[in-house]
Write an enzyme that holds these catalytic residues in place. Sequence first.
Site, short mmCIF file in Angstrom:
data_model
loop_
_atom_site.label_atom_id
_atom_site.label_comp_id
_atom_site.label_asym_id
_atom_site.label_seq_id
_atom_site.Cartn_x
_atom_site.Cartn_y
_atom_site.Cartn_z
N SER A 198 -2.02 -37.81 85.89
CA SER A 198 -3.00 -36.62 85.51
C SER A 198 -4.40 -36.68 85.41
O SER A 198 -4.97 -38.26 85.05
CB SER A 198 -2.63 -35.66 84.36
OG SER A 198 -3.07 -35.07 84.53
N TYR B 270 -1.09 -35.08 75.82
CA TYR B 270 -1.14 -34.72 77.15
C TYR B 270 -1.79 -35.54 77.70
O TYR B 270 -1.17 -36.56 79.04
CB TYR B 270 -0.99 -33.14 77.91
CG TYR B 270 -0.88 -33.87 79.35
CD1 TYR B 270 0.49 -33.50 79.66
CD2 TYR B 270 -1.48 -33.76 80.55
CE1 TYR B 270 0.68 -33.53 81.53
CE2 TYR B 270 -1.55 -33.07 81.68
CZ TYR B 270 0.65 -32.94 81.81
OH TYR B 270 0.01 -33.24 83.18
#
Length: 267
Positions: free
Chosen positions: A129, A142
């Site tokens: 990501s 995250y």
Amino acid sequence: MSKVVLITGASSGIGKSIGEFLTAKGFSVYGTSRNPQNYKDSKFPLLTLDVKKNDTINQAVFEVIKIENRLDVLINNAGAGITGPIEEIPELEIKNNFETNFFGPINVIKAVLPQMRKQQSGLIINITSIAGYMGLPYRGIYSASKGALELLTEAFRIELKDFNIKMTNVAPGDFATNIAAGRYHAPLLENSPYKKPYSETLDLMNTHVDNGSNPNIMAEAIYKIIKKPNPKVHYKVGEFMQKFSIILKQILPSKVYEQLLIKHYKL
């Protein structure tokens, strides 16, 4: 001979789009899901696999090799979102996120390496990501789990070079998927000192996903990477400003970049 591809987390979102795109291009695609029986309309076979359970990982890889006698490409796509003030996220949820986003991909890689080494060829694509390149407020866990996978790939590439096994990272920005619905949200506590900024940041994050790009863009990018003889270490796929934010972090003083994030999230 069409390449054999295994995609984790392929029942929806980016994984599903990649699977359908590669199937249409003539690849032999196998996807995975924790509950494949719930997706009987899948355009490619779905195998049972939970990245937190090694027995299901090993069984899924075994089934693909038994059918195809080879495995050319692994796409580590299965992942989970998590939001909240780091102070208020339960330790169990932090560990669960790393089990899915970091330890899970490691164990899937370990399961496919013996076959790829036997073939003296293979490609492993880790879906990370853009959030993994920076510590984002209320997405810190995250960011950390995806950033860890990015660094792991750098080390793995060097260790695997003698076996003609390639590995790369593909870091997507915001795409229109159901990740927001499936992520763990730390509850908005009435007496929390973070209540107002966390609530506003959460709304902004969900808006970014709702207005995200078509996941087929990721599918096309993955297809192009598979066709490359020597993929790069890192790829970024997303809106220009999302990708440019990584460049800004590399060239700006840390405190200046931090202020840009604070301004962006209106904190």
